[in-house]
Design a protein around this motif. Structure first.
Motif, PDB file in Angstrom:
ATOM      1  N   ASN A 149      -0.299  -3.695  -5.683  1.00 29.42           N
ATOM      2  CA  ASN A 149      -1.555  -3.598  -4.933  1.00 29.42           C
ATOM      3  C   ASN A 149      -1.448  -2.492  -3.878  1.00 29.42           C
ATOM      4  O   ASN A 149      -0.441  -1.785  -3.808  1.00 29.42           O
ATOM      5  CB  ASN A 149      -1.908  -4.959  -4.315  1.00 29.42           C
ATOM      6  N   LYS A 150      -2.481  -2.387  -3.082  1.00 32.17           N
ATOM      7  CA  LYS A 150      -2.541  -1.333  -2.063  1.00 32.17           C
ATOM      8  C   LYS A 150      -1.389  -1.419  -1.063  1.00 32.17           C
ATOM      9  O   LYS A 150      -1.028  -0.434  -0.417  1.00 32.17           O
ATOM     10  CB  LYS A 150      -3.888  -1.463  -1.327  1.00 32.17           C
ATOM     11  N   LYS A 151      -0.795  -2.603  -0.953  1.00 30.09           N
ATOM     12  CA  LYS A 151       0.331  -2.801  -0.046  1.00 30.09           C
ATOM     13  C   LYS A 151       1.672  -2.466  -0.713  1.00 30.09           C
ATOM     14  O   LYS A 151       2.730  -2.641  -0.108  1.00 30.09           O
ATOM     15  CB  LYS A 151       0.358  -4.254   0.447  1.00 30.09           C
ATOM     16  N   GLY A 152       1.621  -2.084  -1.996  1.00 28.07           N
ATOM     17  CA  GLY A 152       2.860  -1.736  -2.689  1.00 28.07           C
ATOM     18  C   GLY A 152       3.626  -2.919  -3.243  1.00 28.07           C
ATOM     19  O   GLY A 152       4.802  -2.810  -3.594  1.00 28.07           O
ATOM     20  N   ALA A 206      -6.175 -11.100 -12.066  1.00 28.11           N
ATOM     21  CA  ALA A 206      -5.368 -10.891 -10.849  1.00 28.11           C
ATOM     22  C   ALA A 206      -5.640  -9.520 -10.232  1.00 28.11           C
ATOM     23  O   ALA A 206      -5.737  -9.387  -9.012  1.00 28.11           O
ATOM     24  CB  ALA A 206      -3.891 -11.049 -11.187  1.00 28.11           C
ATOM     25  N   ILE A 207      -5.782  -8.503 -11.069  1.00 28.23           N
ATOM     26  CA  ILE A 207      -6.085  -7.159 -10.562  1.00 28.23           C
ATOM     27  C   ILE A 207      -7.414  -7.158  -9.811  1.00 28.23           C
ATOM     28  O   ILE A 207      -7.537  -6.617  -8.713  1.00 28.23           O
ATOM     29  CB  ILE A 207      -6.091  -6.124 -11.722  1.00 28.23           C
ATOM     30  N   PHE A 208      -8.418  -7.806 -10.404  1.00 24.95           N
ATOM     31  CA  PHE A 208      -9.729  -7.922  -9.746  1.00 24.95           C
ATOM     32  C   PHE A 208      -9.587  -8.574  -8.365  1.00 24.95           C
ATOM     33  O   PHE A 208     -10.098  -8.069  -7.365  1.00 24.95           O
ATOM     34  CB  PHE A 208     -10.678  -8.742 -10.630  1.00 24.95           C
ATOM     35  N   GLN A 209      -8.879  -9.700  -8.327  1.00 23.94           N
ATOM     36  CA  GLN A 209      -8.739 -10.424  -7.062  1.00 23.94           C
ATOM     37  C   GLN A 209      -8.052  -9.564  -6.003  1.00 23.94           C
ATOM     38  O   GLN A 209      -8.451  -9.552  -4.840  1.00 23.94           O
ATOM     39  CB  GLN A 209      -7.975 -11.735  -7.280  1.00 23.94           C
ATOM     40  N   GLN A 210      -7.018  -8.826  -6.402  1.00 18.94           N
ATOM     41  CA  GLN A 210      -6.296  -7.978  -5.451  1.00 18.94           C
ATOM     42  C   GLN A 210      -7.162  -6.812  -4.982  1.00 18.94           C
ATOM     43  O   GLN A 210      -7.176  -6.478  -3.799  1.00 18.94           O
ATOM     44  CB  GLN A 210      -5.002  -7.444  -6.087  1.00 18.94           C
ATOM     45  N   ALA A 245       2.286   7.186 -11.275  1.00 19.34           N
ATOM     46  CA  ALA A 245       1.335   6.117 -10.944  1.00 19.34           C
ATOM     47  C   ALA A 245       0.050   6.325 -11.740  1.00 19.34           C
ATOM     48  O   ALA A 245      -0.435   7.453 -11.873  1.00 19.34           O
ATOM     49  CB  ALA A 245       1.013   6.114  -9.449  1.00 19.34           C
ATOM     50  N   TYR A 246      -0.439   5.241 -12.290  1.00 20.15           N
ATOM     51  CA  TYR A 246      -1.715   5.262 -13.023  1.00 20.15           C
ATOM     52  C   TYR A 246      -2.638   4.253 -12.344  1.00 20.15           C
ATOM     53  O   TYR A 246      -2.274   3.089 -12.180  1.00 20.15           O
ATOM     54  CB  TYR A 246      -1.483   4.880 -14.484  1.00 20.15           C
ATOM     55  N   LYS A 247      -3.812   4.706 -11.927  1.00 14.93           N
ATOM     56  CA  LYS A 247      -4.769   3.804 -11.270  1.00 14.93           C
ATOM     57  C   LYS A 247      -5.414   2.917 -12.331  1.00 14.93           C
ATOM     58  O   LYS A 247      -6.009   3.419 -13.290  1.00 14.93           O
ATOM     59  CB  LYS A 247      -5.836   4.633 -10.541  1.00 14.93           C
ATOM     60  N   ASN A 248      -5.280   1.612 -12.141  1.00 18.06           N
ATOM     61  CA  ASN A 248      -5.797   0.684 -13.144  1.00 18.06           C
ATOM     62  C   ASN A 248      -7.312   0.746 -13.250  1.00 18.06           C
ATOM     63  O   ASN A 248      -8.010   0.753 -12.236  1.00 18.06           O
ATOM     64  CB  ASN A 248      -5.372  -0.748 -12.796  1.00 18.06           C
ATOM     65  N   VAL A 249      -7.781   0.780 -14.468  1.00 17.66           N
ATOM     66  CA  VAL A 249      -9.219   0.756 -14.733  1.00 17.66           C
ATOM     67  C   VAL A 249      -9.489  -0.337 -15.754  1.00 17.66           C
ATOM     68  O   VAL A 249      -8.850  -0.401 -16.797  1.00 17.66           O
ATOM     69  CB  VAL A 249      -9.719   2.102 -15.284  1.00 17.66           C
ATOM     70  N   SER A 250     -10.433  -1.201 -15.430  1.00 20.24           N
ATOM     71  CA  SER A 250     -10.785  -2.279 -16.329  1.00 20.24           C
ATOM     72  C   SER A 250     -11.839  -1.815 -17.325  1.00 20.24           C
ATOM     73  O   SER A 250     -12.822  -1.179 -16.953  1.00 20.24           O
ATOM     74  CB  SER A 250     -11.336  -3.430 -15.488  1.00 20.24           C
ATOM     75  N   PHE A 251     -11.599  -2.114 -18.600  1.00 16.96           N
ATOM     76  CA  PHE A 251     -12.615  -1.888 -19.631  1.00 16.96           C
ATOM     77  C   PHE A 251     -13.195  -3.246 -19.996  1.00 16.96           C
ATOM     78  O   PHE A 251     -12.503  -4.066 -20.587  1.00 16.96           O
ATOM     79  CB  PHE A 251     -12.020  -1.190 -20.850  1.00 16.96           C
TER      80      PHE A 251
END
Lengths: 359, 359
Positions: free
Chosen positions: B167-170, B186-190, B283-289
Motif C-alpha cells: 500500500n501507500k505506506k509500503g 483487499a486492494i480496493f479497501q487499501q 513497481a507496477y501500479k495496480n489497475v483493476s479490470f
C-alpha cells in the motif's frame, strides 16, 4: 479536535469540534438532553403520539403521491391520512436478521454472533415500506460497532491503553486507536476471513495506564469468568487462545522494538497507548456491541425519498438512519446518528410544511 | 484442484475440479462454447430473439402476477404479454454508476477510477425494474475484479511470479497468490483507506520466472510508457512512487529473510512465487479490470423473485448475476458467473414451464 478519535490516514485538521459534546453534558451524554427537548417542544406545539400503533404500509394516490399510511392498532387495521406527507423515521434495519443478511453482512454478523444493543423495535419497517413502493436504497454495509473494552477510543480524551489486536494468525491488522466503528470493521473482516476470533493482547504493565478498562477487581472477575485469559509467557498465552505462537511472539517483539526505538508504531501509525507491553500477558476476545446499522432509503438534500428510476417520490421523506448514504462506509464518530436525525428531520419537515395540504 | 487459485485460510480439499475447465477448452476458454451451444439449442427449439428492443418495465395484473413487459422498439413503446412469466436475465448493475454508488462502493470505484470490461449494455435494468415493483435485493458489495498482471492467479496452473503488493505506506496487506477477486477486494479497501495507489513490487530476478507477465520487449515498452517504474535500489524506487521508503525496505527485507529461512511466507501464508526478490527493482501500479458486479434480485431456489415482505412475486424470476446472494462476499473463482447463468436459468425455466399459461 473533540468528540471523535483518531482516524488513520485522515488529516486531523479536517475535523471540527462538534460531535457528542454539548454544554454541561460531557463525554458520557447519550442524547437524552436533545431528544427530551425535541419531545417537549413537539408536545407543546400540539403533536400527538400514538403508541402501540404499527405502521404497516404506505398509501399512494393515482398521481403516485404518498397520502397516508395503513397501521395496526390493537388488532385493528386503521388508515391514517397525511396532511402534507409522510416522514419515515424508524431507524435502519438494526434487528432485522433477514434484511441484514441480504444487504449488510456486518450487521448480520452482529445479529447472529455478537451483542446487539439496538432497540428490538428497529426492524427496518420504514425502509421495507419504501422499497415496497419502489424507493431506491443506499449506503448499506456499515454498522455502528463498539466495545467498551477494545473500542475505548470513542474520542481523543479516552486514549487506548497499551495493547494490540491480533487475528487468529497472531498478526496485527488495524490501527487500534482508530475510532471504534473503523477498527471494528477491520475486526469483522478478519473474523470472517479466518473463521475465528480476534483478541486484544495486553500485559501486566498495561493495567497501570489511567485508561485501562480493568481494575484489580474487574480483572479478577473476568479471569474467573474466562472472559480474560492470562499466561506467564506469550507462547503459553498463544496456546491457550489457539493462535499461532511464533507469529504472536513476533508481533509482540515488533511492538516492543518499536517502543524501544523511538516509541513510534511502524506498523499502523497508531498515536496513543504507545508503551511497551510486558508479561504476564492477557488476552481478551473481542466482542462487538452493535449500536445500529447504516443504510436506508435514498434521499435528496430535502430528505425526499428517491425512487429506483431517479425520480422523487412525492410527499415521502426519510430521516435519520432510516435514510442511507449520508454517512460513508464506516460510522465516523460518536453522536453522528443523533445529529443526523435532527438534521434530516428538520430538512424533511421544512420541505413538507411548504406543500399544499392534501384534500 | 483445478480452475481456481489458492484462497487463503480455506481448506483446499473443500474445492472440486469444476470451474472454467471444459473438455477441449483448457484454461483460456471464455464460455463461448457454452453460450453458443445454448443459443443454437434455443433457436432450434423455436425461440425468437428481438434485437434493438429495450424492456423498460414490468406489467402486473390485479392479482400481483407479472404478466408481461413494456419495451421500447425503434422509438415505439410495445407491450409484450408473457405466456408463463418473465425471467430477468440482464446481469448486475455493471455499468450503472448511480446504482453502484448507492449499493456497491467497489463497483463505483471501478467505474469511476479503474478499467471496466463489462458490456456497456449491463445497466442494471432487471434489478431496477424488479425493485420498482417491490422486489428485495441482496448480495451487493462484491465485484469481479481482475488484472492480467497482478492478478495472474486465475487458477493454480498460473502461479504468481515473485513479487509482492504494497500500500501507500509500503506495507503488504494481502496474500498475493489468492484468487483475483479476493486480493482485489483487499486492494480496493487499501486504496480507499489510504487515498492512494497500491503497487506490485518485483525485481530483475523475478522476470526469469516462467509466469512473469513481462518479457524483455513488453517490459521495455511499459518502462517507456511509465506503466512500470524502475530503480536500482528499493529506497530510490520508493521515492519515485511516493511510498514510505523505510517501510518498503523493511517489507522487502522481511520477504527476503523469509525466503532465506525456509522459504515460507510468514506474513500471509502465500503458497507460490516464493523466491527472493533482487534488484534492480520495479513497481507496477495496480489497475483493476472489472468484469462485473455481484448482487441483484433476491430469489429462492426456484429462481423466483422475492418481495421485500418475504413473499414470492408470482411469475417473476431472476437468473445469473441478475440475481443476488448466491455468491459470497467475493467472487469465488473464474467461470462462476457463467455457470450461475446456466444453473439459475435452468431452475427458472423448469419452474415457469409448469405454470398454467396466462390468458
Amino acid at each position: 479536535v473533540y468528540g471523535h478519535s483518531h482516524i488513520p490516514y485522515v488529516d486531523d485538521e479536517l475535523f471540527a469540534d462538534r460531535i457528542h459534546v454539548y454544554e454541561g453534558g460531557g463525554g458520557s451524554g447519550q442524547g437524552v438532553v436533545l431528544t427530551k427537548a425535541l419531545l417537549e417542544n413537539a408536545l407543546a406545539k400540539g403533536a400527538e403520539i400514538e403508541y402501540e400503533t404499527t405502521v404497516t404500509r404506505l398509501l399512494k394516490n393515482e398521481q403516485g403521491e404518498v397520502i397516508g399510511v395503513v397501521a395496526k392498532q390493537k388488532d385493528q387495521e386503521i388508515y391514517v391520512k397525511a396532511k402534507k406527507g409522510v416522514i419515515l423515521a424508524t431507524a435502519s434495519i438494526d434487528t432485522n436478521v433477514e434484511m441484514a443478511k441480504d444487504m449488510s453482512p456486518q450487521q448480520y454478523w452482529d445479529l447472529t454472533s455478537q451483542q446487539c444493543l439496538c432497540s428490538p423495535m428497529n426492524t427496518g419497517d420504514g425502509i421495507r415500506m419504501a422499497m415496497e413502493i419502489g424507493a431506491a436504497v443506499c449506503g448499506f454495509g456499515g454498522t455502528i460497532d463498539f466495545c467498551g473494552k477494545t473500542g475505548a477510543a470513542t474520542d481523543n480524551r479516552v486514549p487506548v491503553f497499551p495493547s494490540f489486536i491480533v487475528n487468529k494468525k497472531g498478526r496485527r491488522f488495524v490501527c487500534e486507536d482508530a475510532t471504534y466503528a473503523y477498527h471494528y470493521r477491520a475486526i469483522f473482516q478478519q473474523e470472517k476471513q479466518f473463521n475465528g476470533p480476534t483478541y486484544m493482547i495486553f500485559g501486566e504493565s498495561s493495567l497501570e495506564a489511567e485508561t485501562s478498562p480493568w481494575n484489580k477487581e474487574t480483572l479478577a472477575k473476568d479471569l474467573e469468568d474466562g472472559v480474560v485469559i492470562k499466561a506467564n509467557s506469550i507462547e503459553e498465552l498463544a496456546k491457550l487462545i489457539d493462535v499461532d505462537a511464533a507469529n504472536l511472539a513476533a508481533t509482540l517483539n515488533a511492538w516492543n522494538n518499536d517502543m524501544k526505538n523511538g516509541g513510534k508504531d511502524t506498523q499502523f501509525d497508531r498515536v496513543d497507548g504507545l508503551k511497551p507491553i510486558n508479561g504476564p500477558f492477557y488476552a481478551y476476545k473481542n466482542v462487538s456491541f452493535n449500536l445500529g446499522s447504516l443504510g436506508g432509503v435514498k434521499i435528496n438534500t430535502n430528505a425526499q425519498a428517491i425512487g429506483v428510476n431517479g425520480e422523487v417520490i412525492p410527499r415521502l421523506y426519510a430521516g435519520g438512519l432510516n435514510a442511507g448514504g449520508w454517512i460513508g462506509n464506516y460510522y465516523p464518530g460518536s453522536g453522528t446518528a443523533i445529529i443526523g436525525t435532527v438534521h434530516w428531520g428538520r430538512r424533511a419537515g421544512a420541505h413538507a410544511a411548504k406543500l399544499t395540504s392534501l384534500q
